[in-house]
Structure formats: structure tokens, C-alpha cells
Design an enzyme around this catalytic site. Sequence first.
Site, PDB file in Angstrom:
ATOM      1  N   LEU A  14       4.866   0.909   1.190  1.00  0.00           N
ATOM      2  CA  LEU A  14       5.145  -0.472   1.777  1.00  0.00           C
ATOM      3  C   LEU A  14       5.025  -1.558   0.927  1.00  0.00           C
ATOM      4  O   LEU A  14       4.429  -1.793  -0.213  1.00  0.00           O
ATOM      5  CB  LEU A  14       3.952  -0.737   2.732  1.00  0.00           C
ATOM      6  CG  LEU A  14       4.022   0.143   4.050  1.00  0.00           C
ATOM      7  CD1 LEU A  14       2.923  -0.285   4.989  1.00  0.00           C
ATOM      8  CD2 LEU A  14       5.290   0.255   4.878  1.00  0.00           C
ATOM      9  N   LYS A  24       0.872  -1.119   0.017  1.00  0.00           N
ATOM     10  CA  LYS A  24       0.082   0.053   0.121  1.00  0.00           C
ATOM     11  C   LYS A  24       0.873   1.270   0.023  1.00  0.00           C
ATOM     12  O   LYS A  24       2.017   1.339   0.314  1.00  0.00           O
ATOM     13  CB  LYS A  24      -1.010  -0.003   1.249  1.00  0.00           C
ATOM     14  CG  LYS A  24      -0.107   0.157   2.697  1.00  0.00           C
ATOM     15  CD  LYS A  24      -1.310   0.188   3.810  1.00  0.00           C
ATOM     16  CE  LYS A  24      -0.682   0.449   4.963  1.00  0.00           C
ATOM     17  NZ  LYS A  24      -1.519   0.570   5.944  1.00  0.00           N
ATOM     18  N   ASP A  59      -2.267   7.451  15.636  1.00  0.00           N
ATOM     19  CA  ASP A  59      -2.723   6.992  14.245  1.00  0.00           C
ATOM     20  C   ASP A  59      -3.218   5.735  14.590  1.00  0.00           C
ATOM     21  O   ASP A  59      -3.050   4.595  13.815  1.00  0.00           O
ATOM     22  CB  ASP A  59      -1.529   6.968  13.281  1.00  0.00           C
ATOM     23  CG  ASP A  59      -2.061   6.616  11.806  1.00  0.00           C
ATOM     24  OD1 ASP A  59      -3.154   7.205  11.535  1.00  0.00           O
ATOM     25  OD2 ASP A  59      -1.070   5.976  10.879  1.00  0.00           O
ATOM     26  N   HIS A  71       1.341   6.956   4.632  1.00  0.00           N
ATOM     27  CA  HIS A  71       1.297   8.400   4.718  1.00  0.00           C
ATOM     28  C   HIS A  71       3.062   8.618   4.935  1.00  0.00           C
ATOM     29  O   HIS A  71       3.283   9.877   4.700  1.00  0.00           O
ATOM     30  CB  HIS A  71       0.461   8.885   5.961  1.00  0.00           C
ATOM     31  CG  HIS A  71       0.829   8.339   7.127  1.00  0.00           C
ATOM     32  ND1 HIS A  71       1.881   8.568   7.838  1.00  0.00           N
ATOM     33  CD2 HIS A  71      -0.093   7.467   7.764  1.00  0.00           C
ATOM     34  CE1 HIS A  71       1.684   7.881   8.962  1.00  0.00           C
ATOM     35  NE2 HIS A  71       0.845   7.090   8.841  1.00  0.00           N
TER      36      HIS A  71
END
Length: 650
Positions: free
Chosen positions: A493, A486, A609, A489
Site C-alpha cells: 500500500l 505498509k 480479516d 498480505h
Amino acid sequence: MVDQRNIGVALVLFYLLLLSLLFKPTVEQRLSSSIEFTALFELRSSLGLKSRDWPRKVDPCSSWNGIRCENGSVFGINISGFRRTTVGRQNPRFAVDSLFLLPGSIPDWFGRRLLTLQVLDLRSCNITGVIPSSIGNLSNLSILYLSDNRLTGAIPSSLGRLLSLSVLDLSNNLLTGSIPPGIGALSQLQILNLSSNSLRFSIPAQLGDLDSLVDLDLSSNSLSGLVPEDLSGLRNLQRMVLGNNGLTGLLPVNLFRSPSLLQVIVLRNNSFTGELPEVIWSISGLNLLDISQNNFTTELPNFASYDNAAAAVLDISGNKFYGSLTTVLRRFSSMNLSENYFEGSVPDFVLGNASLGTNCLQNVSNQRTLTDCVSFYGERGLSFDNFGPPAPESGKSNSNRNRIILAAVLGGAGFIMLLTLFLLLVLRVRTRRRVSHRGIDVGQVCAETTPPSPGLAINFSSLGDLFTYQQLLQATGDFTEVNLIKHGHSGDLFKGILESGLPVVIKRVDLQSIKKEVYLSELDFFNRFTHARLVPLLGHCLEKENEKFLVYKYMPNGDLLSSLYRKINSETDGLQSLDWITRLKIAIGAAEGLSYLHHECTPPIVHRDVRASSILLDDKFEVRLGSLSKVCLQEDDGRQNGITRLLQLP
């Protein structure tokens, strides 16, 4: 008187008749074939015969000793006892280069009279019969060509005595029986071609002793059994052709060396099974790999491309390869991948260069049926991608899917509420305990993320291994889209596999779009804190100026977002949700991780997060908190944050 005159006349007539008979001109035989004429002169040159026996400027049929002709064609050659020139004695050869036919068999005396012969070339000479065992007496013979004839019978074992032999070519004949093991004693042999015969039984292990062998061709016979592991001893081999036989079983794991000089490997049309030795894909000089029409079954390795590898041709059609099309195919300029079980999308480097028919690929014509693909993958305990995302359905199936989606949303919302309440309860209990023991407040206002101060150096030796950029390129296949997990932010990865076989996740931080402080803060965090509930950092790579890389341990079960509801293989395309015991286990694990950050770190740390995608799950669904690039320290200024006020802590 008359009688005496008559007698004298009679005597004169008798003598004239006798003279006419003695001096009657004979009809000379002349060679009418220009092809045979050229061949005889080449044979004269190769044998080094003297002009006394075979003079240059005369017709061979009329003046050459040992040449017998009939009807303008040569039908017999006898050179026994002829004297040769100095060059001919030093390098005797019997080569006719297919310019005329020598019908019949090779006489047995051939190997008993021409003992100094070094080269015997009888290719395409229409020779019949068996190979005489007396050929084994030609101890000086270095080259033996008997190909493209009609030789029958077995290969004589006496050929194993030709220790000076460097070329043995018996291809395209009618030979039967087995390959003599004694051929393995020919230590100087460089070319062995026994192809296109009717040889049977197994390949003798003794062929692995041919240290000098460069070219091995045993194709188009009736050989059977396993390929002997001893063939791995052919360290100078450049060409291995075993196709069109009845060979079976697994290929020996150590059959191919690394590094290897092999340029051509042809194993097509046999009955090999199991996996293909992985080292075969890393042979840099390989320019042809043909293993078609076998029963190999495995996934393609995900190697990075080799910059120095030769452009190669690949044919693996008619096997049982499955899985995705990986970057190992990047080096091949032409590919036949048909009649396998590959799935997924087709990469750009494959399009236009490959035959892809009869697979399980997405958006490609002429593929297998869904039932065939699902059955194949199901037999191996694997899930099939159903040719990509399913198309929209209508009617009852669409209604069922809507209900499933609604149930998934409500279940997820309920789980998040349960998780939130549980976290609040744990924080309240732990905070009260810390207040009673330490007399301080744990809920302080969070400071902005800042890099480590210049005076506080990061101890990189405590941050796992130091990887090179080349190692990470190889692990991720040049960071291709196939391995992209993916876009995060704080970086992209990628999934990768290290040389040791360990699966990892590699974060690529592009400093042209992401601040340098992001990865420095994360490194500083791992330098100061460690816990069983945090995703393990295995190492880093900081050698590139505009890109930095962090290497984490791979979590087999992904994150909570993708694990709550998993797609299952069924005709209804249903979803399978986590059981409540596992959900409770995940909630407790997440709470323990956050509790460590809030109450056991000094100063306390805020994650900032926390979401389903940042709660990672290992193979036992144990929680490892990820997305740690936004963590920050709580300032000790005495002000209470929102959570403290919500829980009404003292």
C-alpha cells in the site's frame, strides 16, 4: 669695392641660414604602444575607413588624419567627415574591444553625428561621466555595450527610442536612479544587463512587454518592492537573474510559465517570503535554480522525476523549507539544502550530492537543536519527529514509559473485549430478526475464495476510473519508500496524490508473488456490493502484465491500530489515547459494516480479516472496512458455523 664685397657675403650667409631653417628635419611622433597600434587598426577595419585617410603601411601617429599623439601614445581621435568603403557604410561599427583606454566621458555630439551607427562597443574603456541623452538619436543602433566603465548618473530615458536595439549592456558601472520604464518599448531587445550598479526603486512593470527578451540580469543593485506579475509575459526568457537586491514579498503565482524556456533562475539574497510557485519545479530545461538567503517557507512537492529533465544545480539554503526530502530532488546533481528545517531521513538520491547542515534531519551531523526544531514545527501546528525513534531511557522516565505502555496494552485489550461483546450482541439481535422474518439461518460455512466464474464478466465501468500506469507513478513518486504505508498480505500500500490534488491509497499487487485470484475476487466484490461502511474504490490500473493496481480513497486518520494511541509532542514523549465517545462511535461503525456483510448481502459474506488494522477511519473517525481481499461467500448447505452455535441461534 670692399664694402660691396662685404654686403654680398652677408647676403649669402643670410640665404644659407634661411635655407637651413626651412629644411631643418623635424622630430616625428611614432606610436610606441603595440596594444594601441592593434586597436587603431581594428577601429580602421570596423569603421571601413579608406586608405587615403588611414593608410595601412605607415605609422598612425605620423600619417593618419585625425590621429593626435603625444609621447608615443594616442590622446585624440577625430574621424569626422571621413569617407568610408561600401562595406563600412553598410555596417558602421565603433568597436575597440578593450585594447586601449579612452579616458574621459562620451561627448554629447556622439549621438548627433554618427546617426548611421549600428554597433557601439565601448566595454572596459575607462569611460567616466554620464551617458549622453543624445545616444537616443542613434535610431539604427542594434548593439550597445557600455559595461565595465565608471559611468555615473541616471540611465537616460532617451534609450527607449532605440527601437532597433537587441543588446543593451550597462553592467558594472556606477549608475544610479531608477530603471526607465521606456526600456519596455524595445520590442527587439534580447539581452538586458543592468547588473552591478546602484539602481534603486522597483522593477518597472513595462519590462514584461519585452517579448523577445532572452537574458534579463538586474542583479547586484538596490532594487526594492515586489516582482511585477507582468514579467510573466517574457515568454522567450531563458535567463532570469535578480539576485543581491532588496526585493520583498511573495512571488506572483503566475510568474513562471508552463512549459517554460527558462534555464537559469537566480533570486538569491533578497527578502522574498511565502511559498515558491510550484510550477518552478516542473521546468524541464532548468539547469540552475538559486533562491538562497531568502525567507521562503513551504514543503517540497512530491513530484516524480522527469526523464527528459536536464541535470541541474539547486541552492535553497538560508530559507525556511521544512518537511521531508522528496523525489523532486532526484533531478539535481548538486544541492545546497543547508540552513532550513527539513526533517526525517535522508534518501539515497540525496546522499553525497548535497550540503545538509543546520536542518532537523535524522542521523546527520551539524543539525539544529531539538528546541529549535520543535519550536519551528509547533508554530505551524505541526509535529516534529524528534530526530527519529527516541533512544532508550533509564530511571524515572523509563518507569513512566513502562506504565504508559502497560496502560496502553490493558486499555487496548479492554477495548477489543468491549468491541467483541458488542459485535456478538448486534449479531444475535439481527440474526434473530432475520430468522423470524425470513426463516433461514445466516451463519453458514464459508467457501474458499474463488475468482469470478468465467461466464460472469466483471463490469469494469462500475469500478471507478481507469488510471494509467504513468499517472500512478507520478502520484506516488515512483512508488518510493517515502510513500510506502505498509506491506499487506494482498499487496503493498502506497500513499499518492493525483494530478487533481486528491490524496489516495494505491495497492500494488505483484502477480509473481500473489495469486491472480486475489485482486480479481476483490474487484468482483466491489462490482457487486457497495456500502457507506466499506472503503471506497476510486479506480484501477490493469495495463501491466505482472502488476495490477487498485486505487482507494485516502483515510486521513489511518486505521484503528494507529489511532488508539497517538504520540504527542511533549518533553515526556507521552501517548494520547482516543476518548471513549470516539471509541464507541468506532465500535458502532465497525458493527454496522460487518452487519451489512453478514445480513444484507445475498448471499451473506464473511470478512475473514477483521482486526484493528483493517478498520479504517476517515477525517471524522467514521469507520470504513478495508482488507477486503479475503472476503468469501457463505455456502447455503444448512450447516451452522461457530458464531451461530455460540449465540445458540435456532
